[in-house]
Design a protein around this motif. Structure first.
Motif, PDB file in Angstrom:
ATOM      1  N   ALA A  59       6.653  -1.823 -13.151  1.00  0.00           N
ATOM      2  CA  ALA A  59       7.589  -2.410 -12.403  1.00  0.00           C
ATOM      3  C   ALA A  59       7.240  -2.214 -10.993  1.00  0.00           C
ATOM      4  O   ALA A  59       7.636  -3.051  -9.951  1.00  0.00           O
ATOM      5  N   GLY A  60       6.546  -1.361 -10.414  1.00  0.00           N
ATOM      6  CA  GLY A  60       6.216  -1.118  -9.037  1.00  0.00           C
ATOM      7  C   GLY A  60       5.321  -2.175  -8.705  1.00  0.00           C
ATOM      8  O   GLY A  60       5.453  -2.691  -7.590  1.00  0.00           O
ATOM      9  N   LEU A  61       4.337  -2.732  -9.554  1.00  0.00           N
ATOM     10  CA  LEU A  61       3.796  -4.012  -9.154  1.00  0.00           C
ATOM     11  C   LEU A  61       4.372  -5.178  -9.262  1.00  0.00           C
ATOM     12  O   LEU A  61       4.461  -5.894  -8.125  1.00  0.00           O
ATOM     13  N   GLY A 117       0.882  -1.378  -0.013  1.00  0.00           N
ATOM     14  CA  GLY A 117      -0.095   0.098   0.091  1.00  0.00           C
ATOM     15  C   GLY A 117       0.815   1.410  -0.011  1.00  0.00           C
ATOM     16  O   GLY A 117       0.316   2.359  -0.616  1.00  0.00           O
ATOM     17  N   LEU A 118       2.044   1.134   0.595  1.00  0.00           N
ATOM     18  CA  LEU A 118       2.857   2.335   0.614  1.00  0.00           C
ATOM     19  C   LEU A 118       3.258   2.739  -0.732  1.00  0.00           C
ATOM     20  O   LEU A 118       3.403   3.770  -1.175  1.00  0.00           O
ATOM     21  N   ILE A 119       3.610   1.839  -1.539  1.00  0.00           N
ATOM     22  CA  ILE A 119       4.094   1.889  -3.003  1.00  0.00           C
ATOM     23  C   ILE A 119       2.745   2.448  -3.941  1.00  0.00           C
ATOM     24  O   ILE A 119       3.172   3.250  -4.692  1.00  0.00           O
ATOM     25  N   GLY A 120       1.703   1.806  -3.557  1.00  0.00           N
ATOM     26  CA  GLY A 120       0.319   2.265  -4.062  1.00  0.00           C
ATOM     27  C   GLY A 120       0.288   3.526  -3.741  1.00  0.00           C
ATOM     28  O   GLY A 120      -0.681   4.340  -4.784  1.00  0.00           O
ATOM     29  N   THR A 137      10.895  -2.204   0.343  1.00  0.00           N
ATOM     30  CA  THR A 137       9.915  -1.354   0.344  1.00  0.00           C
ATOM     31  C   THR A 137      10.417   0.122   0.529  1.00  0.00           C
ATOM     32  O   THR A 137       9.904   1.060  -0.279  1.00  0.00           O
ATOM     33  N   VAL A 138      11.390   0.128   1.260  1.00  0.00           N
ATOM     34  CA  VAL A 138      11.903   1.507   1.732  1.00  0.00           C
ATOM     35  C   VAL A 138      12.900   1.909   0.281  1.00  0.00           C
ATOM     36  O   VAL A 138      12.603   3.032  -0.204  1.00  0.00           O
ATOM     37  N   LEU A 139      13.426   1.038  -0.205  1.00  0.00           N
ATOM     38  CA  LEU A 139      14.258   1.316  -1.396  1.00  0.00           C
ATOM     39  C   LEU A 139      13.422   1.667  -2.485  1.00  0.00           C
ATOM     40  O   LEU A 139      13.680   2.489  -3.395  1.00  0.00           O
ATOM     41  N   ALA A 140      12.303   0.783  -2.992  1.00  0.00           N
ATOM     42  CA  ALA A 140      11.428   1.036  -3.843  1.00  0.00           C
ATOM     43  C   ALA A 140      10.752   2.424  -3.677  1.00  0.00           C
ATOM     44  O   ALA A 140      10.600   3.321  -4.673  1.00  0.00           O
ATOM     45  N   LEU A 141      10.491   2.919  -2.601  1.00  0.00           N
ATOM     46  CA  LEU A 141       9.995   4.433  -2.274  1.00  0.00           C
ATOM     47  C   LEU A 141      10.878   5.547  -2.504  1.00  0.00           C
ATOM     48  O   LEU A 141      10.812   6.580  -3.102  1.00  0.00           O
ATOM     49  N   ALA A 200      -2.333   2.222 -11.851  1.00  0.00           N
ATOM     50  CA  ALA A 200      -2.377   1.165 -10.665  1.00  0.00           C
ATOM     51  C   ALA A 200      -2.140   1.989  -9.481  1.00  0.00           C
ATOM     52  O   ALA A 200      -1.135   2.533  -9.274  1.00  0.00           O
ATOM     53  N   GLY A 201      -3.020   2.002  -8.688  1.00  0.00           N
ATOM     54  CA  GLY A 201      -2.872   2.727  -7.210  1.00  0.00           C
ATOM     55  C   GLY A 201      -2.858   2.081  -6.058  1.00  0.00           C
ATOM     56  O   GLY A 201      -2.353   0.903  -6.072  1.00  0.00           O
ATOM     57  N   LEU A 202      -3.579   2.501  -4.943  1.00  0.00           N
ATOM     58  CA  LEU A 202      -3.549   2.000  -3.487  1.00  0.00           C
ATOM     59  C   LEU A 202      -4.022   0.591  -3.436  1.00  0.00           C
ATOM     60  O   LEU A 202      -3.443  -0.197  -2.840  1.00  0.00           O
ATOM     61  N   ARG A 203      -5.110   0.547  -3.913  1.00  0.00           N
ATOM     62  CA  ARG A 203      -5.930  -0.692  -3.771  1.00  0.00           C
ATOM     63  C   ARG A 203      -5.316  -1.812  -4.664  1.00  0.00           C
ATOM     64  O   ARG A 203      -5.031  -2.964  -3.925  1.00  0.00           O
ATOM     65  N   THR A 204      -4.910  -1.452  -5.836  1.00  0.00           N
ATOM     66  CA  THR A 204      -4.226  -2.506  -6.600  1.00  0.00           C
ATOM     67  C   THR A 204      -3.024  -3.018  -6.124  1.00  0.00           C
ATOM     68  O   THR A 204      -2.809  -4.197  -5.937  1.00  0.00           O
TER      69      THR A 204
END
Length: 218
Positions: free
Chosen positions: A99-101, A17-20, A123-127, A30-34
């Motif tokens: 790529a985020g998904l 959800g943080l990435i979304g 997750t931290v690295l992705a953000l 693609a946002g939060l819910r996805t």
């Protein structure tokens, strides 16, 4: 054991959800819910892959590869990621969201396997890549915009020449066939604007080109 598995599923959903949330703030496909659903689903697949067959593994004539289900998640994410990639007017968009998904699915698999630290670190690295590197890219390279120009076909070279004079870098170019009633065509250009160039100034400059009827900066 049950509480630990429930925690894994919830944590995978939160991290996804943080990435979304970052993607939804950018109004991406693609946002939060996805992303939450991808994280939860990946974690559940990993849990099933690791623990879902304990009742039959005690039998001597059965042998299973616990990585097979997890491996299918990786290939299956390709279809979901492809759905976020849009090819519009010969422009490709949505690669970062895809790529985020894909990363969210990996985080879900990692959390589902019980590697909490690796999942949180990923997750931290992705953000950091999505947010911090985006700002660094805009500062060093410039910000990407899409120009949609309604103009007469003969004015297309003039618009490109105006961009070159302003030292504006442009990439993919698409020209839609001329409308029979108005005699205008639609020119779509991907441009990169440096910090010293504003979208409003570019808008006014292009409107001054002979044959240009309207300009949209996205």
């Amino acid at each position: 054991m049950l509480m630990d598995l429930l925690l894994r599923i919830a944590l995978a959903g939160v991290l996804g959800g943080l990435i979304g949330l970052e993607r939804q703030m950018r109004a991406k496909e693609a946002g939060l819910r996805t992303h939450i659903l991808v994280g939860i689903g990946s974690a559940m697949f990993m849990i099933v892959s690791k623990y879902g067959f304990d009742d039959i593994l005690n039998q001597t004539h059965i042998g299973l590869d616990p990585s097979r289900i997890a491996a299918q998640v990786v290939s299956g994410m390709g279809f979901l990621g492809a759905g976020t990639i849009i090819i519009q007017k010969q422009m490709v968009k949505g690669l970062t969201t895809a790529a985020g998904l894909w990363v969210t699915a990996a985080i879900g698999l990692v959390i589902g396997s019980g590697l909490y630290e690796i999942g949180i670190y990923g997750t931290v690295l992705a953000l950091v890549v999505l947010e911090v590197f985006r700002r660094i890219s805009h500062w060093l390279i410039g910000q990407h915009h899409t120009l949609i120009v309604q103009l007469k076909p003969k004015s297309v070279p003039s618009v490109l020449l105006a961009l070159q004079k302003d030292r504006i870098r442009y990439g993919q170019i698409s020209v839609v066939n001329r409308d029979k009633e108005s005699g205008l065509c639609e020119l779509t250009i991907e441009v990169t604007l440096a910090r010293s160039v504003s979208g409003s100034n570019l808008y006014e400059h292009l409107l001054e080109v002979k044959g240009v009827e309207s300009v949209e900066v996205h």
